[in-house]
Enzyme design. Structure first.
Site, PDB file in Angstrom:
ATOM      1  N   ASN A   9     -35.610 -22.311  -4.784  1.00 11.32           N
ATOM      2  CA  ASN A   9     -34.541 -22.582  -5.744  1.00 11.32           C
ATOM      3  C   ASN A   9     -35.167 -22.530  -7.138  1.00 11.32           C
ATOM      4  O   ASN A   9     -35.825 -23.480  -7.555  1.00 11.32           O
ATOM      5  CB  ASN A   9     -33.938 -23.971  -5.452  1.00 11.32           C
ATOM      6  N   LYS A  11     -33.703 -22.554  -9.905  1.00  8.83           N
ATOM      7  CA  LYS A  11     -32.895 -23.300 -10.895  1.00  8.83           C
ATOM      8  C   LYS A  11     -32.705 -22.458 -12.160  1.00  8.83           C
ATOM      9  O   LYS A  11     -32.634 -21.241 -12.077  1.00  8.83           O
ATOM     10  CB  LYS A  11     -33.542 -24.662 -11.180  1.00  8.83           C
ATOM     11  N   HIS A  94     -25.897 -28.876  -4.473  1.00  6.64           N
ATOM     12  CA  HIS A  94     -27.232 -29.369  -4.853  1.00  6.64           C
ATOM     13  C   HIS A  94     -27.074 -30.668  -5.646  1.00  6.64           C
ATOM     14  O   HIS A  94     -26.085 -30.839  -6.367  1.00  6.64           O
ATOM     15  CB  HIS A  94     -27.943 -28.302  -5.704  1.00  6.64           C
ATOM     16  N   GLU A  96     -28.284 -31.640  -8.312  1.00  7.88           N
ATOM     17  CA  GLU A  96     -28.059 -31.427  -9.762  1.00  7.88           C
ATOM     18  C   GLU A  96     -26.610 -31.027 -10.031  1.00  7.88           C
ATOM     19  O   GLU A  96     -26.037 -31.383 -11.057  1.00  7.88           O
ATOM     20  CB  GLU A  96     -29.056 -30.377 -10.292  1.00  7.88           C
ATOM     21  N   GLU A 166     -32.040 -33.460   0.992  1.00  6.46           N
ATOM     22  CA  GLU A 166     -32.818 -33.639  -0.233  1.00  6.46           C
ATOM     23  C   GLU A 166     -32.496 -35.003  -0.849  1.00  6.46           C
ATOM     24  O   GLU A 166     -31.505 -35.138  -1.573  1.00  6.46           O
ATOM     25  CB  GLU A 166     -32.454 -32.554  -1.256  1.00  6.46           C
ATOM     26  N   GLY A 172     -37.685 -32.916  -7.744  1.00  8.02           N
ATOM     27  CA  GLY A 172     -38.331 -32.734  -9.046  1.00  8.02           C
ATOM     28  C   GLY A 172     -39.057 -33.963  -9.554  1.00  8.02           C
ATOM     29  O   GLY A 172     -39.156 -34.174 -10.756  1.00  8.02           O
ATOM     30  N   SER A 212     -39.800 -32.225  -3.916  1.00 11.56           N
ATOM     31  CA  SER A 212     -41.214 -32.300  -4.295  1.00 11.56           C
ATOM     32  C   SER A 212     -42.184 -31.767  -3.233  1.00 11.56           C
ATOM     33  O   SER A 212     -43.269 -32.310  -3.041  1.00 11.56           O
ATOM     34  CB  SER A 212     -41.585 -33.737  -4.694  1.00 11.56           C
TER      35      SER A 212
HETATM   36  P1  PGA Z   1     -38.316 -29.732  -6.177  1.00  9.63           P
HETATM   37  O1  PGA Z   1     -36.786 -29.284  -6.098  1.00  9.63           O
HETATM   38  O2  PGA Z   1     -39.040 -28.987  -5.098  1.00  9.63           O
HETATM   39  O3  PGA Z   1     -38.761 -29.345  -7.558  1.00  9.63           O
HETATM   40  O4  PGA Z   1     -38.349 -31.201  -5.943  1.00  9.63           O
HETATM   41  C1  PGA Z   1     -36.144 -29.146  -4.855  1.00  9.63           C
HETATM   42  C2  PGA Z   1     -34.726 -28.700  -5.083  1.00  9.63           C
HETATM   43  O5  PGA Z   1     -34.164 -28.994  -6.148  1.00  9.63           O
HETATM   44  O6  PGA Z   1     -34.115 -28.062  -4.230  1.00  9.63           O
END
Ligand code: PGA
Length: 257
Positions: A9, A11, A94, A96, A166, A172, A212
């Site tokens: 992803n 983003k 997601h 976000e 997640e 993140g 992460s």
């Molecule tokens: P990350 O993001 O690996 O940076 O924690 C995962 C995601 O947003 O799907």
């Protein structure tokens, strides 16, 4: 161990030019493993050019979002029907999207429907916030997000569905969940799917962990019981780290290490 699914992803990172250069670099570092499906999810405008550049046997494409209506006066939106033929997967719900853009379980359910209707595979993201974890509400949140997000999905469609667990606080944050806790939630997800769609669906549904994950810590998640792959954000923007994750998935299936 069956085939693993590793999803990048990206983003809101990489211009079209940067995405193209990154793909070139990644393609040099990642052999075409038959036991790992690697999906790259760039921003919408990079999709078309990456689709011309990509070796489709090596990588598949996915979108990070879509709108649930097939066409109409919806300024700024991209319909699932417009992604059809261009991508195999669409990330839906997601954290976000839920927390920054206010997407609700109802909107997310409509997007899941739109993706399936247009013959692509939704990657439905679910997970609890830190407060919900502290308050011991994870099971409840997972149950609600699954039952609402998959309302109107049929048991035949489950084989095209991917669920990404997640935990919001792990995304993140450099604070990945423990593999033991991931196993527990993944088993809970399958129980929910079983209750809604039956035994076969619960076995078929692909479940990913995300939050992460990087090249150094990915091993335990890849080996965790019931986990079919990973959804990777930050580490998917670094060719070396992402290639290490893909290799780890391959080694797990091929050599069980
Ligand atoms: P990350 O993001 O690996 O940076 O924690 C995962 C995601 O947003 O799907």
């Amino acid at each position: 161990m069956s085939k693993k699914l590793i999803v990048a992803n990206w983003k809101m990172h990489f211009t079209t030019g940067q995405a193209s250069l990154f793909l070139q670099k990644l393609a040099e570092q990642v052999p075409n493993y038959r036991d790992v499906e690697v999906v790259l999810c760039p921003n919408f405008i990079a999709l078309q050019s990456l689709s011309l550049q990509i070796n489709h046997r090596q990588f598949k494409l996915g979108a990070q979002n879509c709108y649930d209506k097939d066409e109409g006066a919806f300024t700024g939106e991209v319909a699932a029907s417009m992604l059809r033929g261009l991508v195999h997967y669409v990330i839906v719900g997601h954290s976000e999207r839920r927390h920054i853009f206010g997407e609700t379980d109802k909107t997310i359910a409509q997007k899941v429907q739109a993706v399936l209707r247009n013959q692509m595979k939704p990657i439905l993201c679910i997970g609890e916030t830190k407060q919900e974890r502290v308050d011991d509400e994870t099971s409840q949140v997972i149950h609600e997000q699954i039952s609402a997000g998959l309302a109107n999905v049929t048991s035949e469609e489950i084989s095209d569905l991917v669920i990404a667990y997640e935990p919001v606080w792990a995304v993140g944050s450099d604070d990945a969940d423990s593999a033991q806790d991931v196993e527990k939630v993944v088993s809970l997800i399958r129980k929910n799917i079983k209750a809604m769609f039956g035994n076969e669906a619960a076995e078929q549904v692909q479940i990913l962990y995300g939050g992460s994950v990087d090249g150094a810590n990915c091993g335990p998640y890849i080996h965790a019981a019931g986990v079919d792959g990973l959804l990777v954000g930050g580490a998917s923007l670094k060719a070396k780290s992402f290639a290490a994750i893909i290799y780890a998935a391959h080694a797990a299936v091929r050599y069980n290490v």
